[in-house]
Write an enzyme that holds these catalytic residues in place. Structure first.
Site, PDB file in Angstrom:
ATOM      1  N   LYS A 194       0.823  -1.199   0.000  1.00 36.49           N
ATOM      2  CA  LYS A 194       0.000   0.000   0.000  1.00 36.49           C
ATOM      3  C   LYS A 194       0.862   1.257   0.000  1.00 36.49           C
ATOM      4  O   LYS A 194       0.404   2.343  -0.327  1.00 36.49           O
ATOM      5  CB  LYS A 194      -0.872   0.019   1.259  1.00 36.49           C
ATOM      6  CG  LYS A 194      -1.721  -1.202   1.451  1.00 36.49           C
ATOM      7  CD  LYS A 194      -2.280  -1.240   2.897  1.00 36.49           C
ATOM      8  CE  LYS A 194      -2.760  -2.632   3.194  1.00 36.49           C
ATOM      9  NZ  LYS A 194      -3.033  -2.783   4.649  1.00 36.49           N
ATOM     10  N   GLY A 195       2.115   1.100   0.392  1.00 36.64           N
ATOM     11  CA  GLY A 195       2.955   2.260   0.676  1.00 36.64           C
ATOM     12  C   GLY A 195       3.167   3.222  -0.485  1.00 36.64           C
ATOM     13  O   GLY A 195       3.415   4.410  -0.281  1.00 36.64           O
ATOM     14  N   ASP A 247       7.554   3.191  -2.370  1.00 38.98           N
ATOM     15  CA  ASP A 247       7.809   4.252  -1.395  1.00 38.98           C
ATOM     16  C   ASP A 247       9.219   4.117  -0.821  1.00 38.98           C
ATOM     17  O   ASP A 247       9.899   5.101  -0.578  1.00 38.98           O
ATOM     18  CB  ASP A 247       6.762   4.254  -0.273  1.00 38.98           C
ATOM     19  CG  ASP A 247       6.554   2.888   0.362  1.00 38.98           C
ATOM     20  OD1 ASP A 247       6.926   1.869  -0.268  1.00 38.98           O
ATOM     21  OD2 ASP A 247       6.033   2.814   1.482  1.00 38.98           O
ATOM     22  N   ASP A 297      14.387  -0.991   1.231  1.00 38.44           N
ATOM     23  CA  ASP A 297      15.094  -1.177   2.503  1.00 38.44           C
ATOM     24  C   ASP A 297      16.042  -2.373   2.355  1.00 38.44           C
ATOM     25  O   ASP A 297      17.166  -2.222   1.906  1.00 38.44           O
ATOM     26  CB  ASP A 297      14.049  -1.370   3.610  1.00 38.44           C
ATOM     27  CG  ASP A 297      14.660  -1.427   5.005  1.00 38.44           C
ATOM     28  OD1 ASP A 297      15.884  -1.325   5.139  1.00 38.44           O
ATOM     29  OD2 ASP A 297      13.894  -1.594   5.980  1.00 38.44           O
ATOM     30  N   PHE A 327      13.760   4.616  11.698  1.00 42.72           N
ATOM     31  CA  PHE A 327      12.421   4.125  11.404  1.00 42.72           C
ATOM     32  C   PHE A 327      11.546   5.287  10.932  1.00 42.72           C
ATOM     33  O   PHE A 327      11.201   6.166  11.697  1.00 42.72           O
ATOM     34  CB  PHE A 327      11.796   3.415  12.600  1.00 42.72           C
ATOM     35  CG  PHE A 327      10.599   2.619  12.160  1.00 42.72           C
ATOM     36  CD1 PHE A 327      10.784   1.416  11.501  1.00 42.72           C
ATOM     37  CD2 PHE A 327       9.318   3.103  12.321  1.00 42.72           C
ATOM     38  CE1 PHE A 327       9.700   0.699  11.028  1.00 42.72           C
ATOM     39  CE2 PHE A 327       8.228   2.388  11.850  1.00 42.72           C
ATOM     40  CZ  PHE A 327       8.421   1.182  11.213  1.00 42.72           C
ATOM     41  N   ASP A 330       4.483   3.220   6.819  1.00 41.80           N
ATOM     42  CA  ASP A 330       3.645   2.975   7.998  1.00 41.80           C
ATOM     43  C   ASP A 330       4.426   2.404   9.170  1.00 41.80           C
ATOM     44  O   ASP A 330       5.505   1.833   9.014  1.00 41.80           O
ATOM     45  CB  ASP A 330       2.517   1.998   7.651  1.00 41.80           C
ATOM     46  CG  ASP A 330       3.016   0.556   7.516  1.00 41.80           C
ATOM     47  OD1 ASP A 330       3.925   0.324   6.706  1.00 41.80           O
ATOM     48  OD2 ASP A 330       2.504  -0.329   8.231  1.00 41.80           O
ATOM     49  N   ARG A 382       0.510   6.469   7.446  1.00 42.17           N
ATOM     50  CA  ARG A 382       0.702   6.574   5.996  1.00 42.17           C
ATOM     51  C   ARG A 382       0.189   7.902   5.460  1.00 42.17           C
ATOM     52  O   ARG A 382       0.627   8.374   4.428  1.00 42.17           O
ATOM     53  CB  ARG A 382      -0.064   5.461   5.271  1.00 42.17           C
ATOM     54  CG  ARG A 382       0.401   4.057   5.552  1.00 42.17           C
ATOM     55  CD  ARG A 382      -0.319   3.116   4.589  1.00 42.17           C
ATOM     56  NE  ARG A 382      -0.305   1.728   5.011  1.00 42.17           N
ATOM     57  CZ  ARG A 382       0.675   0.873   4.730  1.00 42.17           C
ATOM     58  NH1 ARG A 382       1.718   1.282   4.058  1.00 42.17           N
ATOM     59  NH2 ARG A 382       0.602  -0.380   5.118  1.00 42.17           N
TER      60      ARG A 382
HETATM   61  C1  PRP Z   1       7.318  -1.892   2.335  1.00 42.64           C
HETATM   62  C2  PRP Z   1       7.565  -0.979   1.158  1.00 42.64           C
HETATM   63  C3  PRP Z   1       8.230  -1.887   0.158  1.00 42.64           C
HETATM   64  C4  PRP Z   1       9.000  -2.832   1.035  1.00 42.64           C
HETATM   65  C5  PRP Z   1      10.427  -2.419   1.049  1.00 42.64           C
HETATM   66  O1  PRP Z   1       6.158  -2.594   2.083  1.00 42.64           O
HETATM   67  O2  PRP Z   1       6.369  -0.438   0.654  1.00 42.64           O
HETATM   68  O3  PRP Z   1       7.288  -2.602  -0.618  1.00 42.64           O
HETATM   69  O4  PRP Z   1       8.446  -2.742   2.346  1.00 42.64           O
HETATM   70  O5  PRP Z   1      11.166  -3.183   1.944  1.00 42.64           O
HETATM   71  P1  PRP Z   1      12.292  -4.196   1.506  1.00 42.64           P
HETATM   72  O6  PRP Z   1      13.218  -3.461   0.568  1.00 42.64           O
HETATM   73  O7  PRP Z   1      12.945  -4.529   2.820  1.00 42.64           O
HETATM   74  O8  PRP Z   1      11.683  -5.390   0.851  1.00 42.64           O
HETATM   75  P2  PRP Z   1       5.370  -3.474   3.156  1.00 42.64           P
HETATM   76  O9  PRP Z   1       5.624  -4.911   2.868  1.00 42.64           O
HETATM   77  O10 PRP Z   1       5.655  -2.960   4.519  1.00 42.64           O
HETATM   78  O11 PRP Z   1       3.865  -3.196   2.759  1.00 42.64           O
HETATM   79  P3  PRP Z   1       3.100  -1.800   2.671  1.00 42.64           P
HETATM   80  O12 PRP Z   1       3.517  -1.138   1.381  1.00 42.64           O
HETATM   81  O13 PRP Z   1       1.666  -2.220   2.662  1.00 42.64           O
HETATM   82  O14 PRP Z   1       3.483  -0.990   3.889  1.00 42.64           O
END
Ligand code: PRP
Length: 185
Positions: free
Chosen positions: A48-49, A105, A108, A157, A164, A170
């Site tokens: 969703k991010g 978004d 990481d 963080f 989120d 968000r």
């Molecule tokens: C977050 C973000 C990326 C991912 C990045 O999504 O939106 O998709 O983590 O992290 P990484 O590089 O460690 O894989 P999340 O899975 O938290 O879902 P969200 O978008 O619904 O918050």
């Protein structure tokens, strides 16, 4: 009714302001406009991010594009990545021979985009590029880089503008650092 300062009081500091995000989105949108003129790319928002960034970015793309969305999960509500990327919702259209642009978004650990990129390469697209609003290089455990990055951020963080903590924050119009006591409680 909840007080209007409710979200703001959990923020240690603002890292990237609303104005900076808008200006950067405009810059990236103009780059994509030139690069993808007459290519009719498919922008794939990773839910969703990516939603606030995608919404801001596409306002500044002045050529034909299509939108698709995926739902994947990796964080499972905590502050640490688990390394598990589950595909919950796939794109609806055939991507064979198409130019694809993943919109995120944050990168990481890199696991989400590495897995997505590998999955989509098997579907024979014309090209795959990655656009991320923020990149946190200190978090990386697999090799993957975005083609276009809005901001490189420190290993803190972060929440806001799609990012989120436990599905909250968000909707903040900026990216900030959460106070430790919020997630240590
Ligand atoms: C977050 C973000 C990326 C991912 C990045 O999504 O939106 O998709 O983590 O992290 P990484 O590089 O460690 O894989 P999340 O899975 O938290 O879902 P969200 O978008 O619904 O918050």
């Amino acid at each position: 009714m909840k007080e209007s300062i409710m979200l703001e009081q959990d923020i240690k500091k603002v890292l990237i302001t609303e104005e900076e995000i808008r200006a950067k989105s405009k810059e990236l949108g103009q780059i994509l406009t030139e690069e993808y003129a007459d290519k009719n790319p498919i922008l794939i928002g990773v839910l969703k991010g990516s939603v606030p960034f995608l919404a801001e970015l596409i306002k500044h793309i002045d050529t034909h594009i299509e939108l698709e969305f995926m739902i994947v999960s990796s964080y499972h509500g905590g502050t640490e990545s688990t390394g598990q990327v589950n595909i919950i919702k796939d794109v609806d259209s055939d991507v064979t021979g198409r130019d694809l642009i993943f919109i995120e978004d944050i990168i990481d650990t890199g696991r989400t985009l590495k897995d997505l990129r590998e999955l989509f390469l098997k579907r024979n697209p014309a090209s795959i590029k990655i656009v991320t609003l923020v990149d946190k290089p200190a978090g990386r455990v697999v090799e993957i880089e975005a083609d276009y990055t809005g901001f490189v951020v420190p290993n803190e963080f972060l929440i806001g503008f799609g990012l989120d903590y436990d599905e909250n924050y968000r909707n903040l119009p900026y990216i900030g650092v959460l106070k430790e006591e919020v997630y240590n409680n």
